[in-house]
Scaffold this active site. Structure first.
Site, short mmCIF file in Angstrom:
data_model
loop_
_atom_site.label_atom_id
_atom_site.label_comp_id
_atom_site.label_asym_id
_atom_site.label_seq_id
_atom_site.Cartn_x
_atom_site.Cartn_y
_atom_site.Cartn_z
CE LYS A 89 -4.19 -1.84 0.11
NZ LYS A 89 -5.13 -1.67 -1.03
CD GLU A 111 -10.20 3.51 0.68
OE1 GLU A 111 -10.18 4.75 0.52
OE2 GLU A 111 -9.37 2.74 0.12
CB SER A 377 -0.35 -8.11 -1.39
OG SER A 377 -1.24 -8.89 -0.61
#
Length: 393
Positions: A89, A111, A377
């Site tokens: 991210k 969010e 991830s």
């Protein structure tokens, strides 16, 4: 395909801008800022510096030898779990925080589902001295408490969302409402390839660093592209990032893995591409899980980051065009995969990543002898409690 979206923000028939009129100027402002970003050598240099010196890129590709031997294939992992903050991210938030600074914004909102994007946004905001507010479904606040604490320590305010199913969809809706009222001074730092144009393109482009690195690393390690690239898909940011470099690769197969949850019954899974149909959802046209009357269905996944009723519009285009194959992985298979990687390779993956690995393990006989690259991830520290509880059941 590499030139998508078009000037109106469409990937084929998917994407676009379905937002209140009051947000259109904010989207045009963001689009202009991104055009500037792509041409400005100084801001791009600063982004590359932050990715290298702050985030820790490039991340390695790791050959999981022991698990490969057990599965009968050659398994490689793109280690996005080693990025500062523990997931992919941060690749996107560092880029978007520079965009926010360029636009003169002093406040960012976001969010988050699993909390990984919330932590990455809080980190980037702290780095540039910006106010940060993160919307998170109350259900996710409870099941991802470690990341909630991390966001607080980084100086962000976390707003639990009590409406709807109290998960990621509801957090996105609440962030959109905030942005409608505060767009003049606030940037909505969206965390996935979802929402109205130009967000899907911006997030994909910032995450494409994963695919660019991975393809050259695999060619250096094995002398060729992998037979298969696998990534989990909720909104779809890590998948869009790694797939971007492999689209059209001769002989290679790209597989996006959705959350198959507890069963195929409505409300028991989050497989919007596999079991949904096109509609308008949170600012764009895309596949989503909905009733015959067009009401958004409740969803479920053991992974908070995949617990989402829609998907990025580029993935909808990939599905229809056949560029990417989409499959499902159950809660049980994802948990088993997390446990296997932890005990055989000493790597505790996030439950989201466990879905990609679970697909490979479930299909190991079909993949015998193949070279498979899985995008890991994120790391699984945040999921320790969930995994322990699930294993008791």
């Amino acid at each position: 395909m590499r030139n998508m979206p078009d000037k109106r923000g469409y990937f084929g028939e998917y994407g676009g801008r379905f937002v209140p009129e009051s947000l259109m100027n904010a989207l045009y402002e963001l689009e202009a800022a991104y055009r500037h970003f792509r041409k400005d050598a100084a801001i791009r240099r600063e982004h590359r510096r932050l990715l290298a010196d702050y985030a820790g890129r490039p991340t390695p590709v790791y050959h999981a030898r022991r698990l490969s031997a057990k599965l009968g294939l050659e398994l490689y992992l793109k280690r996005e779990d080693l990025v500062h903050t523990g997931s992919h991210k941060l690749n996107n938030t560092l880029g978007q925080i520079l965009l926010a600074q360029f636009m003169g914004k002093r406040r960012v909102i976001a969010e988050t589902g699993a909390g990984q994007h919330g932590v990455a946004t809080a980190t980037a905001a702290a780095l540039l001295g910006m106010e940060c507010c993160v919307y998170m479904g109350a259900e996710d606040v409870a099941r991802q408490a470690p990341n909630v604490h991390r966001m607080g320590l980084l100086g962000a305010s976390v707003v639990p969302v009590e409406s709807g199913q109290r998960t990621l969809k509801d957090a996105v809706s609440e962030a959109m409402r905030d942005w409608v009222a505060s767009a003049r001074r606030t940037h909505y730092l969206i965390g996935s390839v979802i929402g109205p144009a130009p967000f899907p393109r911006i997030v994909r482009d910032f995450q494409s660093v994963i695919g660019g690195e991975a393809r050259s690393q695999m060619r250096r390690i094995t002398g060729r592209d992998p037979d298969m690239v696998v990534a989990c898909v909720g909104g779809g940011s890590n998948a869009a990032g790694i797939f971007s470099a492999f689209l059209g690769s001769p002989g290679g197969t790209l597989v996006g893995v959705e959350a198959g949850g507890r069963s195929h019954a409505p409300g028991d899974h989050s497989a919007s591409l596999g079991r949904g149909r096109p509609g308008i959802f949170q600012g764009s046209r895309t596949y989503l899980l909905q009733t015959d009357e067009g009401q958004v269905l409740p969803v479920h996944s053991v992974s908070a980051g995949l617990d989402y009723a829609g998907v990025g519009p580029e993935h909808s285009f990939f599905k229809d065009s056949g560029a990417v194959r989409y499959a499902e992985c159950s809660d049980r298979d994802a948990l088993d995969a997390c446990l296997a990687l932890s005990r055989i390779e000493g790597i505790l993956p996030a439950l989201e990543s466990g879905h990609a690995l679970g697909y490979v393990m479930r299909n190991r006989r079909k993949l015998r002898g193949k070279t498979v690259l899985v995008n890991l991830s994120g790391r699984g520290d945040k999921d320790v409690g969930i995994i322990e509880e699930a294993l008791k059941a």
